[in-house]
Write an enzyme that holds these catalytic residues in place. Structure first.
Site, PDB file in Angstrom:
ATOM      1  N   ASP A  44      48.802  47.438  29.475  1.00  0.00           N
ATOM      2  CA  ASP A  44      48.545  46.001  29.613  1.00  0.00           C
ATOM      3  C   ASP A  44      47.301  45.614  28.828  1.00  0.00           C
ATOM      4  OD1 ASP A  44      50.555  45.983  31.450  1.00  0.00           O
ATOM      5  OD2 ASP A  44      49.263  45.810  33.199  1.00  0.00           O
TER       6      ASP A  44
ATOM      7  N   LYS B 216      50.282  41.563  30.030  1.00  0.00           N
ATOM      8  CA  LYS B 216      50.166  40.111  30.035  1.00  0.00           C
ATOM      9  C   LYS B 216      48.719  39.763  30.291  1.00  0.00           C
ATOM     10  CE  LYS B 216      51.251  39.835  34.922  1.00  0.00           C
ATOM     11  NZ  LYS B 216      50.174  39.029  35.439  1.00  0.00           N
TER      12      LYS B 216
ATOM     13  N   MET C 200      44.148  36.321  40.121  1.00  0.00           N
ATOM     14  CA  MET C 200      44.796  35.330  39.243  1.00  0.00           C
ATOM     15  C   MET C 200      44.586  33.906  39.748  1.00  0.00           C
ATOM     16  SD  MET C 200      48.336  37.387  38.451  1.00  0.00           S
ATOM     17  CE  MET C 200      48.556  38.028  40.093  1.00  0.00           C
TER      18      MET C 200
HETATM   19  N1  SAH Z   1      47.046  45.542  39.311  1.00  0.00           N
HETATM   20  C1  SAH Z   1      45.785  44.851  39.136  1.00  0.00           C
HETATM   21  C2  SAH Z   1      45.927  43.348  39.246  1.00  0.00           C
HETATM   22  C3  SAH Z   1      46.756  42.720  38.153  1.00  0.00           C
HETATM   23  S1  SAH Z   1      46.840  40.985  38.302  1.00  0.00           S
HETATM   24  C4  SAH Z   1      44.784  45.385  40.163  1.00  0.00           C
HETATM   25  O1  SAH Z   1      45.158  46.175  41.026  1.00  0.00           O
HETATM   26  O2  SAH Z   1      43.624  45.037  40.070  1.00  0.00           O
HETATM   27  C5  SAH Z   1      45.548  40.475  37.206  1.00  0.00           C
HETATM   28  C6  SAH Z   1      44.369  39.916  37.992  1.00  0.00           C
HETATM   29  O3  SAH Z   1      43.575  40.975  38.505  1.00  0.00           O
HETATM   30  C7  SAH Z   1      43.395  39.100  37.146  1.00  0.00           C
HETATM   31  O4  SAH Z   1      43.844  37.770  36.971  1.00  0.00           O
HETATM   32  C8  SAH Z   1      42.159  39.158  38.006  1.00  0.00           C
HETATM   33  O5  SAH Z   1      42.249  38.248  39.073  1.00  0.00           O
HETATM   34  C9  SAH Z   1      42.237  40.565  38.583  1.00  0.00           C
HETATM   35  N2  SAH Z   1      41.406  41.532  37.839  1.00  0.00           N
HETATM   36  C10 SAH Z   1      41.815  42.650  37.235  1.00  0.00           C
HETATM   37  N3  SAH Z   1      40.775  43.344  36.727  1.00  0.00           N
HETATM   38  C11 SAH Z   1      39.670  42.635  37.040  1.00  0.00           C
HETATM   39  C12 SAH Z   1      38.269  42.817  36.822  1.00  0.00           C
HETATM   40  N4  SAH Z   1      37.797  43.893  36.174  1.00  0.00           N
HETATM   41  N5  SAH Z   1      37.426  41.885  37.301  1.00  0.00           N
HETATM   42  C13 SAH Z   1      37.873  40.816  37.968  1.00  0.00           C
HETATM   43  N6  SAH Z   1      39.177  40.572  38.212  1.00  0.00           N
HETATM   44  C14 SAH Z   1      40.062  41.475  37.762  1.00  0.00           C
END
Ligand code: SAH
Length: 275
Positions: free
Chosen positions: A56, A78, A191
């Site tokens: 991703d 995405k 998100m």
């Molecule tokens: N599978 C991922 C989430 C994917 S959805 C997980 O477990 O974290 C994508 C969302 O994750 C982003 O829009 C944001 O809200 C969050 N996100 C992912 N990495 C991040 C980071 N390093 N800091 C803040 N938000 C993060």
């Protein structure tokens, strides 16, 4: 079909295109929230020997740097609503590669089964009979909690924690605001940056006090981490004024107050004790 084209482009000469070859295998691997030190040992081991990686946008450069230099990489992920490959095509590509005998590392930000559509990919693999494994990762809410100094639970402040998404499928069910607005609870919203004002408004409309502590945490666990803290009333304007950008999490609840005392993470603080 686009996935077929991609596969054709990455197939090894004399390789897996034939139909007689035994199925390969797909590892759905959580890359954690950003800091490569937060990978599991299993994920680091798989990455160090990966030959073919589908990842991703969210997966950071620090993690990708652990791949062998000659590993084939395809970015299918995405970022917000700008999709590189529609999810169905990613599912189809994984199935196609698995059936063609490839050993595929499917690298996903955070944990594959937390808002990562890992469930959809695993179901597609299961339906096609492609062997797979899931390697959990530290989800961004946990990374954020640790690095921003915002414990998700605390006996004095929160006895439950909820992970929710601020970005619902078109035509999908609206969030259960009343459930999110319960007292003594921490809510982490993935998100949600694009709808931050509406989220704050709804939580107040459903019973949380307007002065409930709330924060957005951008790029948690990375050198670019920023914490913007306020209340449900003030946070939307604060985040706008400070131009907070994705990826970011929204965290709501009394535990946000602890950030001032427990927010240990700076680039300097992340240096290793011996190095
Ligand atoms: N599978 C991922 C989430 C994917 S959805 C997980 O477990 O974290 C994508 C969302 O994750 C982003 O829009 C944001 O809200 C969050 N996100 C992912 N990495 C991040 C980071 N390093 N800091 C803040 N938000 C993060």
């Amino acid at each position: 079909m686009r996935s077929m084209k991609i596969h054709a482009a990455i197939a090894q000469p004399g390789g897996a295109a034939g139909s007689t070859r035994a199925p390969g295998k797909v590892w759905l691997v959580g890359a954690g929230p950003g800091d490569p030190d937060l990978l599991t040992v299993k994920a680091a081991r798989l990455l160090s020997s990966a030959r073919l990686v589908l990842h991703d946008h969210l997966v950071g450069a620090g993690v990708l740097a652990l791949l062998p230099r000659d590993a084939r990489r395809i970015c299918v992920g995405k970022r917000d609503r700008r999709h590189t490959l529609p999810q169905e095509e990613t599912n189809a590509l994984l199935v196609e590669l698995g059936l063609a005998g490839e050993q595929v590392v499917r690298l996903k930000g955070g944990d594959p089964y937390v808002f990562g559509r890992g469930g959809e990919e695993a179901l597609a693999l299961a339906a096609a009979g492609v062997p797979f494994e899931i390697v959990p990762g530290i989800t961004s809410a946990q990374g954020m909690s640790a690095y921003a100094g915002i414990p998700l639970t605390h006996r004095d402040h929160a006895s439950s924690v909820v992970f929710a998404t601020g970005h619902c499928r078109e035509g999908g069910a609206a969030p259960d605001w009343a459930a999110l607005a319960r007292p003594h609870q921490t809510v982490v919203i993935y998100m949600g940056l694009g709808t931050l004002p509406a989220i704050c408004r709804q939580l107040v409309a459903h019973g949380l006090a307007a002065d409930t502590p709330a924060a957005v945490v951008e790029q948690a666990t990375t050198p670019g981490q920023r914490v913007v803290a306020g209340t449900l009333l003030t946070l939307p304007l604060l985040a706008q004024a400070q131009a907070v950008a994705a990826p970011a999490l929204i965290v709501v609840g009394e535990v946000v107050r602890l950030h001032n005392t427990l927010g240990w993470f700076t680039q300097a603080a992340s240096a290793r004790p011996n190095g």
